[in-house]
Design a protein around this motif. Structure first.
Motif, PDB file in Angstrom:
ATOM      1  N   MET A 273       5.597 -11.235 -13.694  1.00 43.47           N
ATOM      2  CA  MET A 273       4.639 -11.529 -14.760  1.00 43.47           C
ATOM      3  C   MET A 273       3.926 -10.290 -15.274  1.00 43.47           C
ATOM      4  O   MET A 273       3.607 -10.195 -16.470  1.00 43.47           O
ATOM      5  CB  MET A 273       3.607 -12.545 -14.264  1.00 43.47           C
ATOM      6  N   PHE A 274       3.671  -9.336 -14.387  1.00 40.40           N
ATOM      7  CA  PHE A 274       2.821  -8.201 -14.757  1.00 40.40           C
ATOM      8  C   PHE A 274       3.530  -6.851 -14.656  1.00 40.40           C
ATOM      9  O   PHE A 274       2.919  -5.811 -14.877  1.00 40.40           O
ATOM     10  CB  PHE A 274       1.560  -8.193 -13.889  1.00 40.40           C
ATOM     11  N   HIS A 275       4.812  -6.883 -14.311  1.00 41.90           N
ATOM     12  CA  HIS A 275       5.632  -5.668 -14.252  1.00 41.90           C
ATOM     13  C   HIS A 275       5.029  -4.611 -13.330  1.00 41.90           C
ATOM     14  O   HIS A 275       5.070  -3.415 -13.617  1.00 41.90           O
ATOM     15  CB  HIS A 275       5.873  -5.113 -15.655  1.00 41.90           C
ATOM     16  N   ILE A 276       4.454  -5.084 -12.250  1.00 38.26           N
ATOM     17  CA  ILE A 276       3.938  -4.201 -11.206  1.00 38.26           C
ATOM     18  C   ILE A 276       5.085  -3.873 -10.261  1.00 38.26           C
ATOM     19  O   ILE A 276       5.848  -4.777  -9.882  1.00 38.26           O
ATOM     20  CB  ILE A 276       2.766  -4.868 -10.470  1.00 38.26           C
ATOM     21  N   PRO A 277       5.266  -2.609  -9.876  1.00 38.19           N
ATOM     22  CA  PRO A 277       6.391  -2.248  -9.007  1.00 38.19           C
ATOM     23  C   PRO A 277       6.445  -3.103  -7.746  1.00 38.19           C
ATOM     24  O   PRO A 277       5.409  -3.483  -7.186  1.00 38.19           O
ATOM     25  CB  PRO A 277       6.122  -0.775  -8.681  1.00 38.19           C
ATOM     26  N   HIS A 278       7.668  -3.372  -7.315  1.00 37.86           N
ATOM     27  CA  HIS A 278       7.875  -4.305  -6.211  1.00 37.86           C
ATOM     28  C   HIS A 278       7.150  -3.880  -4.934  1.00 37.86           C
ATOM     29  O   HIS A 278       6.526  -4.708  -4.254  1.00 37.86           O
ATOM     30  CB  HIS A 278       9.375  -4.438  -5.940  1.00 37.86           C
ATOM     31  N   GLY A 279       7.207  -2.594  -4.600  1.00 39.38           N
ATOM     32  CA  GLY A 279       6.542  -2.137  -3.379  1.00 39.38           C
ATOM     33  C   GLY A 279       5.046  -2.365  -3.422  1.00 39.38           C
ATOM     34  O   GLY A 279       4.443  -2.808  -2.432  1.00 39.38           O
ATOM     35  N   LEU A 280       4.429  -2.083  -4.573  1.00 33.38           N
ATOM     36  CA  LEU A 280       2.996  -2.317  -4.719  1.00 33.38           C
ATOM     37  C   LEU A 280       2.680  -3.809  -4.680  1.00 33.38           C
ATOM     38  O   LEU A 280       1.681  -4.228  -4.084  1.00 33.38           O
ATOM     39  CB  LEU A 280       2.484  -1.692  -6.018  1.00 33.38           C
ATOM     40  N   SER A 281       3.527  -4.629  -5.291  1.00 34.57           N
ATOM     41  CA  SER A 281       3.328  -6.082  -5.242  1.00 34.57           C
ATOM     42  C   SER A 281       3.298  -6.573  -3.804  1.00 34.57           C
ATOM     43  O   SER A 281       2.458  -7.400  -3.421  1.00 34.57           O
ATOM     44  CB  SER A 281       4.444  -6.795  -6.019  1.00 34.57           C
ATOM     45  N   ASN A 282       4.220  -6.066  -2.990  1.00 36.51           N
ATOM     46  CA  ASN A 282       4.230  -6.413  -1.568  1.00 36.51           C
ATOM     47  C   ASN A 282       2.953  -5.960  -0.868  1.00 36.51           C
ATOM     48  O   ASN A 282       2.355  -6.701  -0.083  1.00 36.51           O
ATOM     49  CB  ASN A 282       5.442  -5.781  -0.879  1.00 36.51           C
ATOM     50  N   ALA A 283       2.537  -4.728  -1.152  1.00 38.06           N
ATOM     51  CA  ALA A 283       1.351  -4.181  -0.493  1.00 38.06           C
ATOM     52  C   ALA A 283       0.108  -5.002  -0.810  1.00 38.06           C
ATOM     53  O   ALA A 283      -0.772  -5.181   0.041  1.00 38.06           O
ATOM     54  CB  ALA A 283       1.141  -2.722  -0.923  1.00 38.06           C
ATOM     55  N   LEU A 284       0.010  -5.532  -2.023  1.00 38.30           N
ATOM     56  CA  LEU A 284      -1.171  -6.268  -2.446  1.00 38.30           C
ATOM     57  C   LEU A 284      -1.351  -7.580  -1.680  1.00 38.30           C
ATOM     58  O   LEU A 284      -2.475  -8.010  -1.424  1.00 38.30           O
ATOM     59  CB  LEU A 284      -1.091  -6.555  -3.948  1.00 38.30           C
ATOM     60  N   VAL A 285      -0.248  -8.220  -1.325  1.00 38.58           N
ATOM     61  CA  VAL A 285      -0.363  -9.526  -0.646  1.00 38.58           C
ATOM     62  C   VAL A 285      -0.094  -9.452   0.852  1.00 38.58           C
ATOM     63  O   VAL A 285      -0.391 -10.411   1.576  1.00 38.58           O
ATOM     64  CB  VAL A 285       0.576 -10.575  -1.286  1.00 38.58           C
ATOM     65  N   LEU A 286       0.452  -8.342   1.342  1.00 42.39           N
ATOM     66  CA  LEU A 286       0.868  -8.243   2.746  1.00 42.39           C
ATOM     67  C   LEU A 286      -0.210  -8.662   3.743  1.00 42.39           C
ATOM     68  O   LEU A 286       0.013  -9.580   4.551  1.00 42.39           O
ATOM     69  CB  LEU A 286       1.358  -6.818   3.035  1.00 42.39           C
ATOM     70  N   PRO A 287      -1.399  -8.038   3.758  1.00 41.01           N
ATOM     71  CA  PRO A 287      -2.365  -8.406   4.799  1.00 41.01           C
ATOM     72  C   PRO A 287      -2.828  -9.844   4.697  1.00 41.01           C
ATOM     73  O   PRO A 287      -3.138 -10.483   5.714  1.00 41.01           O
ATOM     74  CB  PRO A 287      -3.515  -7.423   4.586  1.00 41.01           C
ATOM     75  N   HIS A 288      -2.840 -10.380   3.494  1.00 40.28           N
ATOM     76  CA  HIS A 288      -3.344 -11.738   3.297  1.00 40.28           C
ATOM     77  C   HIS A 288      -2.316 -12.787   3.749  1.00 40.28           C
ATOM     78  O   HIS A 288      -2.695 -13.832   4.283  1.00 40.28           O
ATOM     79  CB  HIS A 288      -3.731 -11.921   1.833  1.00 40.28           C
ATOM     80  N   VAL A 289      -1.025 -12.504   3.566  1.00 44.65           N
ATOM     81  CA  VAL A 289       0.000 -13.402   4.088  1.00 44.65           C
ATOM     82  C   VAL A 289       0.008 -13.358   5.614  1.00 44.65           C
ATOM     83  O   VAL A 289       0.093 -14.406   6.271  1.00 44.65           O
ATOM     84  CB  VAL A 289       1.394 -13.038   3.526  1.00 44.65           C
ATOM     85  N   LEU A 290      -0.101 -12.177   6.192  1.00 42.27           N
ATOM     86  CA  LEU A 290      -0.114 -12.077   7.651  1.00 42.27           C
ATOM     87  C   LEU A 290      -1.348 -12.764   8.228  1.00 42.27           C
ATOM     88  O   LEU A 290      -1.268 -13.443   9.269  1.00 42.27           O
ATOM     89  CB  LEU A 290      -0.070 -10.612   8.095  1.00 42.27           C
TER      90      LEU A 290
END
Length: 389
Positions: A273-290
Motif C-alpha cells: 500500500m505504501f511502497h515501503i521497502p520490505h525489510g523496513l516493513s518487517n522491522a516495523l511490525v517485528l517486535p509487536h508480532v513477537l
C-alpha cells in the motif's frame, strides 16, 4: 523425529570478488545466450559490469533486462519473460536484491516451461522445467538465492507468490564486494529482514519445521547479530559484509523449508500500500508480532525466542527463559533504533485510518498466517498495527 523434506541451492560460491569470475563459475551451465535480470539503479553505478564482462569473455551473448522495480509487478515479470523468449535465452542470471532475483526465478520458469503464471501461483503448482538459473545477491537480506519462493505484486497492492523447489537456482554467488556501496538505511533494513527470516523459521508452526532449518536459523542469527551494527557503522568492512551475506543465505535456507509467518503477513500490506521497502516493513511490525505471540504462553513461542536471544545478543545469556524471550523482543526493537530505522508506522507516513484496511489485507496471506505460533485474526492484526503505529 517428524518426517521432513529439505531443498536448497545446488551450488554456492562464497568469496569476495567472485562475481567478476561469473563466466568461469557459471558459463557452462547457462549456455550461449543469457538474459541478465537487474535494475536500473545498479546499472547506473556500473555494479554489473565485471560480471557481464566475465560472462562475455566466456563466450556468452548477454541480453540485459534492467526494468525491475521494488515490489516487482506482474507486468515487469511478463516483460522479462518476453525478453528471454525474444533472445532465445538458454540461461538466466538474477543480479540484485530480492526483487531482481524473484523476477529472474519466475522468468526462468515461464520461459523454460511456457506455462501460465496464473496456474503456478501458490505452493507446489509450478510444473517446469525451467531454464538454468544463477542468482547473485547485492544485498544481505532476502536470502532469495536460497529460497524456493518468488513474490510478485498483482494489481494495485496484492502480493502473490509461487513456491516450488523448481525456483531454487543452480548456483548462488555471494560476493561482499557487491554490497560495499550500500547506503546505511538499506544495509540496516535488509539485515533486519534476514534476522526476521531466521526468527520466524525457527518458531514456525509449519509441519516441515525441521532440525536442519533450525540449525541454519540459529547460525544465521549468530552471524547477523554479530555483524549488523558493524556493517552499518563501518560500511567498508568487507569481512563483516561477507558474514552478513552468509547469514542472510543461511536464513533463506531455513525459511525456504520452514516457512515464515505473521511478521511477513503483516509486512506485505505495508509494502504493497505504501511502497515501503520490505525489510523496513518487517522491522516495523517485528517486535509487536513477537509480543503478541509470547502473550499466549501455551503456544511455546517464548521457548524459541529464549533460545535465539543469546545467539543474536550474547548479553542476554542466562536468566529465566520467559524473561529472556521478553528481553529478546525489547532488544530487537532497540536494535532497529540503533540502526537508524524509523520505529513507528506513523514515522513512515502511514495514517491511523489506514490500519483497518491493512489488517483486512493481511488476512489474505493465509499461506503465511498458518505458520504463526499463535492464531492471528483480523482484530489481532489491527491491534498489532495499532501497537506499531
Amino acid at each position: 523425529m517428524q518426517p521432513f523434506v529439505f531443498n536448497t541451492t545446488a551450488r554456492i560460491v562464497c568469496a569476495g570478488g567472485s562475481a567478476a569470475e561469473l563466466g568461469r563459475q557459471a558459463g557452462d551451465m547457462l549456455g550461449p545466450r543469457l538474459l541478465f535480470v537487474t535494475d536500473q539503479g545498479l546499472r547506473a553505478i556500473g555494479l554489473e559490469k565485471p560480471a557481464i564482462a566475465s560472462l562475455e569473455a566466456a563466450g556468452a551473448d548477454v541480453t540485459i533486462f534492467d526494468a525491475v522495480e521494488a515490489d516487482p509487478s506482474l507486468a515487469t515479470l511478463q516483460a522479462a519473460t518476453e525478453a528471454a523468449r525474444s533472445c532465445n535465452a538458454t540461461g538466466i542470471v538474477g543480479f540484485g536484491g530480492g526483487s531482481s532475483m524473484d523476477v529472474a526465478k519466475l522468468t526462468a520458469l515461464l520461459a523454460g516451461s511456457g506455462e501460465d503464471i496464473d496456474e503456478a501461483w501458490g505452493v507446489g503448482n509450478a510444473k517446469g522445467p525451467r531454464l538454468p538459473l544463477v542468482l547473485v545477491p547485492t544485498t544481505a537480506g532476502t536470502g532469495s538465492e536460497a529460497t524456493p519462493v518468488s513474490i510478485i505484486t498483482v494489481g494495485e497492492n496484492e502480493k502473490r507468490g509461487v513456491s516450488s523447489p523448481l525456483l531454487l537456482p543452480d548456483l548462488a554467488v555471494l560476493d561482499a564486494d557487491l554490497t560495499l556501496g550500500l547506503p546505511a538505511p538499506i544495509t540496516a533494513a535488509t539485515g533486519i529482514d534476514a534476522m526476521v527470516h531466521a526468527i520466524e523459521a525457527h518458531a514456525s508452526r509449519n509441519a516441515n519445521n525441521n532440525p536442519v532449518s533450525s540449525m541454519l536459523a540459529r547460525e544465521a542469527l549468530v552471524l547477523l547479530g554479530a555483524n549488523i551494527e558493524t556493517v552499518v557503522n563501518e560500511p567498508g568492512n568487507r569481512d563483516a559484509r561477507q558474514s552478513m551475506l552468509l547469514g542472510s543465505m543461511l536464513a533463506g535456507m531455513a525459511f525456504g523449508n520452514s516457512p515464515v509467518a505473521a511478521v511477513h503477513a503483516l509486512a506485505y500490506p505495508i509494502g504493497g500500500m505504501f511502497h515501503i521497502p520490505h525489510g523496513l516493513s518487517n522491522a516495523l511490525v517485528l517486535p509487536h508480532v513477537l509480543d503478541f505471540n509470547i502473550a499466549e504462553e501455551s503456544n511455546g513461542s517464548w521457548r524459541h525466542y529464549s533460545e535465539l536471544a543469546p545467539l543474536a545478543f550474547p548479553a542476554l545469556a542466562g536468566g529465566p527463559s520467559p524473561d529472556k524471550a521478553k528481553a529478546f523482543v525489547v532488544e530487537l526493537a532497540d536494535l532497529s533504533k540503533r540502526l537508524g530505522l524509523p520505529p513507528r508506522l506513523r514515522d513512515c507516513g502511514i495514517g491511523e485510518d489506514s490500519l483497518p484496511v491493512m489488517a483486512a489485507d493481511a488476512m489474505k496471506q493465509t499461506r503465511l498466517l498458518v505458520n504463526n505460533p499463535r492464531e492471528v485474526g483480523e482484530a489481532d492484526a489491527l491491534a498489532i498495527y495499532r501497537a506499531a503505529w
